[in-house]
Write a protein that holds these residues in place. Structure first.
Motif, PDB file in Angstrom:
ATOM      1  N   SER A  55       0.840  -1.199   0.000  1.00  0.00           N
ATOM      2  CA  SER A  55       0.000   0.000   0.000  1.00  0.00           C
ATOM      3  C   SER A  55       0.881   1.257   0.000  1.00  0.00           C
ATOM      4  CB  SER A  55      -0.917   0.007   1.225  1.00  0.00           C
ATOM      5  OG  SER A  55      -0.167   0.202   2.401  1.00  0.00           O
ATOM      6  N   ASP A  57       0.253   3.736   1.853  1.00  0.00           N
ATOM      7  CA  ASP A  57       0.374   4.073   3.275  1.00  0.00           C
ATOM      8  C   ASP A  57       1.583   3.380   3.896  1.00  0.00           C
ATOM      9  OD1 ASP A  57      -1.731   5.817   3.399  1.00  0.00           O
ATOM     10  OD2 ASP A  57      -3.171   4.355   4.159  1.00  0.00           O
ATOM     11  N   TYR A  58       1.855   2.159   3.478  1.00  0.00           N
ATOM     12  CA  TYR A  58       3.039   1.463   3.982  1.00  0.00           C
ATOM     13  C   TYR A  58       4.308   2.204   3.544  1.00  0.00           C
ATOM     14  CZ  TYR A  58       6.780  -1.878   4.524  1.00  0.00           C
ATOM     15  OH  TYR A  58       7.981  -2.472   4.861  1.00  0.00           O
ATOM     16  N   ARG A  62       2.759   5.308   7.193  1.00  0.00           N
ATOM     17  CA  ARG A  62       1.530   5.500   7.969  1.00  0.00           C
ATOM     18  C   ARG A  62       1.065   4.218   8.654  1.00  0.00           C
ATOM     19  NH1 ARG A  62      -1.641   8.916   3.350  1.00  0.00           N
ATOM     20  NH2 ARG A  62      -0.378  10.791   3.495  1.00  0.00           N
ATOM     21  N   THR A  63       1.520   3.075   8.142  1.00  0.00           N
ATOM     22  CA  THR A  63       1.157   1.779   8.706  1.00  0.00           C
ATOM     23  C   THR A  63       2.320   0.807   8.505  1.00  0.00           C
ATOM     24  OG1 THR A  63      -0.458  -0.034   8.666  1.00  0.00           O
ATOM     25  CG2 THR A  63       0.041   0.997   6.562  1.00  0.00           C
ATOM     26  N   ASP A  64       2.356  -0.212   9.334  1.00  0.00           N
ATOM     27  CA  ASP A  64       3.375  -1.244   9.173  1.00  0.00           C
ATOM     28  C   ASP A  64       2.854  -2.433   8.384  1.00  0.00           C
ATOM     29  OD1 ASP A  64       5.402   0.126  10.472  1.00  0.00           O
ATOM     30  OD2 ASP A  64       4.787  -0.606  12.447  1.00  0.00           O
ATOM     31  N   LYS A  65       1.551  -2.426   8.073  1.00  0.00           N
ATOM     32  CA  LYS A  65       0.974  -3.488   7.247  1.00  0.00           C
ATOM     33  C   LYS A  65       1.306  -3.191   5.790  1.00  0.00           C
ATOM     34  CE  LYS A  65      -3.248  -4.666   7.644  1.00  0.00           C
ATOM     35  NZ  LYS A  65      -4.682  -4.772   7.835  1.00  0.00           N
ATOM     36  N   LYS A  66       1.955  -4.144   5.135  1.00  0.00           N
ATOM     37  CA  LYS A  66       2.321  -3.928   3.738  1.00  0.00           C
ATOM     38  C   LYS A  66       1.097  -3.882   2.831  1.00  0.00           C
ATOM     39  CE  LYS A  66       6.961  -5.820   3.848  1.00  0.00           C
ATOM     40  NZ  LYS A  66       7.881  -6.807   3.299  1.00  0.00           N
ATOM     41  N   TYR A  68      -3.344  -4.025   2.683  1.00  0.00           N
ATOM     42  CA  TYR A  68      -4.547  -3.815   3.489  1.00  0.00           C
ATOM     43  C   TYR A  68      -5.197  -5.137   3.865  1.00  0.00           C
ATOM     44  CZ  TYR A  68      -7.373  -4.724  -0.685  1.00  0.00           C
ATOM     45  OH  TYR A  68      -7.946  -5.305  -1.774  1.00  0.00           O
ATOM     46  N   THR A  72      -4.192  -9.281  10.783  1.00  0.00           N
ATOM     47  CA  THR A  72      -3.747  -8.638  12.018  1.00  0.00           C
ATOM     48  C   THR A  72      -3.625  -9.694  13.108  1.00  0.00           C
ATOM     49  OG1 THR A  72      -6.013  -8.232  12.725  1.00  0.00           O
ATOM     50  CG2 THR A  72      -4.954  -6.498  11.404  1.00  0.00           C
ATOM     51  N   TYR A 139     -10.641   2.378   2.380  1.00  0.00           N
ATOM     52  CA  TYR A 139      -9.755   1.838   3.412  1.00  0.00           C
ATOM     53  C   TYR A 139      -8.600   1.034   2.830  1.00  0.00           C
ATOM     54  CZ  TYR A 139     -13.483   3.158   6.564  1.00  0.00           C
ATOM     55  OH  TYR A 139     -14.415   3.865   7.256  1.00  0.00           O
TER      56      TYR A 139
END
Length: 140
Positions: A55, A57-58, A62-66, A68, A72, A139
């Motif tokens: 993503s 965001d990664y 902004r996030t550590d999730k590569k 979406y 989790t 999202y």
């Protein structure tokens, strides 16, 4: 971790250099190195995200999730609960488990472990596919 640091880490995972990535994406020489100093523009960021299947965001930190749709910790807990429910349900439906607690041989023990691992992987895959399908675009 900066955007460039994340980019560098992804390149290392894929075993390609940043220069090779620039060539593959049609970027100018050293354009990705500029990400050390400034925030990349949207189209460049999206091209890199699409290349690595991560993503934006990664990449921006902004996030550590590569992705979406990555699972989790809560999702992993639900996977284990579902697996436990399936294993208990198979025991009650057949009067005994296909692989009961009195496993007579190593071969049966290995078969049981492979069965459990396959079930766990199937549940994880189902959760990921559901996230891909049902997560609203805003999202992603």
């Amino acid at each position: 971790m900066t955007t460039f640091d994340r980019l560098k880490k992804l390149c290392e995972e894929q075993k390609i250099s940043i220069v090779e990535l620039e060539e593959k994406l049609g970027f100018g020489r050293n354009s990705l190195y500029n990400w050390k100093k400034k925030t990349p523009n949207g189209s460049s960021l999206q091209k890199v995200a699409d290349f690595f299947d991560v993503s934006t965001d990664y990449l921006l930190g902004r996030t550590d999730k590569k992705r979406y749709y990555d699972l989790t910790e809560k999702d992993e807990k639900e996977v284990e609960e579902e697996l436990e429910r399936i294993l208990k349900n198979s025991e009650s439906n057949f009067g005994h488990a296909a692989f009961d607690g009195n496993i007579p041989s190593e071969t049966d023990k290995e078969d049981y472990e492979m069965y459990v691992a396959a079930m766990r992987d199937a549940i994880r895959l189902h959760k990921r596919l559901a996230k891909k399908k049902f997560t609203p675009k805003k999202y992603r």
